[in-house]
Design a protein around this motif. Sequence first.
Motif, PDB file in Angstrom:
ATOM      1  N   GLU A  23       0.825  -1.209   0.000  1.00  0.00           N
ATOM      2  CA  GLU A  23       0.000   0.000   0.000  1.00  0.00           C
ATOM      3  C   GLU A  23       0.858   1.258   0.000  1.00  0.00           C
ATOM      4  N   GLU A  24       1.878   1.297   0.857  1.00  0.00           N
ATOM      5  CA  GLU A  24       2.735   2.480   0.930  1.00  0.00           C
ATOM      6  C   GLU A  24       3.505   2.701  -0.363  1.00  0.00           C
ATOM      7  N   ALA A  25       3.821   1.603  -1.066  1.00  0.00           N
ATOM      8  CA  ALA A  25       4.533   1.725  -2.342  1.00  0.00           C
ATOM      9  C   ALA A  25       3.624   2.255  -3.445  1.00  0.00           C
ATOM     10  N   GLY A  26       2.310   2.212  -3.216  1.00  0.00           N
ATOM     11  CA  GLY A  26       1.359   2.700  -4.216  1.00  0.00           C
ATOM     12  C   GLY A  26       0.938   1.659  -5.228  1.00  0.00           C
ATOM     13  N   ALA A  27       1.358   0.402  -5.034  1.00  0.00           N
ATOM     14  CA  ALA A  27       1.056  -0.649  -5.997  1.00  0.00           C
ATOM     15  C   ALA A  27      -0.373  -1.159  -5.822  1.00  0.00           C
ATOM     16  N   PHE A  28      -1.025  -1.495  -6.937  1.00  0.00           N
ATOM     17  CA  PHE A  28      -2.338  -2.124  -6.838  1.00  0.00           C
ATOM     18  C   PHE A  28      -2.181  -3.486  -6.177  1.00  0.00           C
ATOM     19  N   THR A  29      -3.074  -3.767  -5.226  1.00  0.00           N
ATOM     20  CA  THR A  29      -2.960  -4.989  -4.437  1.00  0.00           C
ATOM     21  C   THR A  29      -4.298  -5.709  -4.381  1.00  0.00           C
ATOM     22  N   VAL A  30      -4.233  -7.021  -4.542  1.00  0.00           N
ATOM     23  CA  VAL A  30      -5.393  -7.882  -4.311  1.00  0.00           C
ATOM     24  C   VAL A  30      -5.109  -8.692  -3.053  1.00  0.00           C
ATOM     25  N   LEU A  38      -5.091  -3.860 -13.004  1.00  0.00           N
ATOM     26  CA  LEU A  38      -3.663  -4.091 -13.247  1.00  0.00           C
ATOM     27  C   LEU A  38      -2.972  -2.796 -13.679  1.00  0.00           C
ATOM     28  N   GLY A  39      -1.863  -2.488 -13.036  1.00  0.00           N
ATOM     29  CA  GLY A  39      -1.090  -1.306 -13.411  1.00  0.00           C
ATOM     30  C   GLY A  39      -1.542  -0.024 -12.757  1.00  0.00           C
ATOM     31  N   THR A  40      -2.664  -0.060 -12.024  1.00  0.00           N
ATOM     32  CA  THR A  40      -3.127   1.135 -11.321  1.00  0.00           C
ATOM     33  C   THR A  40      -2.173   1.451 -10.175  1.00  0.00           C
ATOM     34  N   ARG A  41      -1.749   2.689 -10.082  1.00  0.00           N
ATOM     35  CA  ARG A  41      -0.853   3.081  -8.998  1.00  0.00           C
ATOM     36  C   ARG A  41      -1.362   4.369  -8.372  1.00  0.00           C
ATOM     37  N   LYS A  42      -1.059   4.524  -7.099  1.00  0.00           N
ATOM     38  CA  LYS A  42      -1.313   5.792  -6.429  1.00  0.00           C
ATOM     39  C   LYS A  42       0.008   6.350  -5.921  1.00  0.00           C
ATOM     40  N   LYS A  43       0.001   7.575  -5.493  1.00  0.00           N
ATOM     41  CA  LYS A  43       1.232   8.216  -5.035  1.00  0.00           C
ATOM     42  C   LYS A  43       1.766   7.486  -3.807  1.00  0.00           C
ATOM     43  N   PRO A  44       3.047   7.115  -3.797  1.00  0.00           N
ATOM     44  CA  PRO A  44       3.618   6.423  -2.632  1.00  0.00           C
ATOM     45  C   PRO A  44       3.499   7.263  -1.358  1.00  0.00           C
TER      46      PRO A  44
END
Length: 351
Positions: free
Chosen positions: A282-289, A325-331
Motif C-alpha cells: 500500500e505504501e509503495a502505491g502498488a495495486f494490491t489484491v 492491473l497497473g493502477t498506482r497511487k502516489k507512494p
Amino acid sequence: MAGSYPPDKCGVGDYTAQLANALAARPGIEVAVLTSLSAGIPSDLTEVKVFRVMQNWRLRNVLQIKQVISKFRPDVVHIQYPTQGYNGRLPQVFPVVMRLLGFPVVQTWHEHYVECSAVNWLNLLACNGLVYVRPDLVSKLPHWIQVRLRKTPLVYIPNASTIPVARLSVEQEHSIKWELSGGKPIVCYFGFAYPNKGVERLFTIADPSKHHLVLICDLNDEHPYQATILRLMEQAAWKGRVTVTGFQSAQRVGEILAVADAVLFPFPNGAGEWNTSLKAAEEAGAFTVATTQDNDLFGYHESKNIYFADCDQISEMQVALHRYLGTRKKPMIKNVWEEVAMKHEQLYRTL
C-alpha cells in the motif's frame, strides 16, 4: 527480546528492529535487544545495543539471559511473540523469570492466542502490559484469559511496514522491470512461502499469456509445500514466466514493489492491517489484491488501491486483477514508526 533479528529472515524480527531503532531515536531512551546468534552478517551500526548471544532458547540457558540483563539493567523488559528463532520453552518462562528479578514485563502478541504456540498460560503470570497488532485479538481471546488480563493494560498499536518506499528514476524503473520480467506486466508476491499464504493460488489468479509472476521468497524443493510451487512453475503454461528472487533486502523489495503492476496476497484465511507485507504494498502505491474475512471490506478501495475479496473467490480476484492491473497511487513517504515508538514509550512510562 526477540528470537530473530536482522539479518535473520523473520517478519517479527524486522518489526523488532524497526521498533528498537525508532525508540532509540527518542530523547532519553536507551535500547538493547537480546536475540539469537545470527548465521548472517549483522550490521548493527545503530544506537541499539544488540546482544546476539542465544545459541538456542532451551531452559538451561536462563542463566545466560540473566547475565545479559544484569549488564544492561533495563527499566522495562519487552518480549516479542512469536519469532522464527525461538526453538525451546525458555521464551514462555522468561516473563516469570524477569518478574522474579524485579523487572516490569511487556509482551507483544503478533498472533491470536489459540494460533500461537509461542505463548501459553505461563505468559499470563508475568504480564504488566500487553501490546497487540491484530485489532480483534482481545475479542478472540478465550474467556478465562480475558478474565486473567482484566487488570492488565491492553494496548492496540497497529503494525507498520518494514519495507522502505523506493524512489526510482524512469530509467531505473525500466531497468528493474526488464531484468525481472523482460518488460511484461509484473504480478508479485512477497513473504514466506507457507500453506497459510496461498502462494499456489497466484498460478490460477494470474494469466501466463499476459503476466509475469515475481515471487520474492525462498523456495526449497526439500520443503513439501515449496516443492509444489516449484512444480507449478514447470508447467507448460508458466515455464519461463516466473522469476523467483529468493530472500531480498528490504531496499530491494521496495524497488520491486515500485515497478510491480499488481501485488497479490491470496491468503486462505484472509489478510488484514496486521500484515506488514500488505502495508508495504500500500505504501509503495502498488495495486494490491488481498483476501479478507471481513465482509465490510469487500471490493475496491481507491484510497488504498487495494481490492479485498472473499478468501475463496478466485474468479473475483481474477476479474479484479484484470480490471486494475497497473493502477498506482502516489507512494506514502511517512515515518510511521515514530508514532509506533511514541505509543510504546507511553505504555512503558505507566509501568
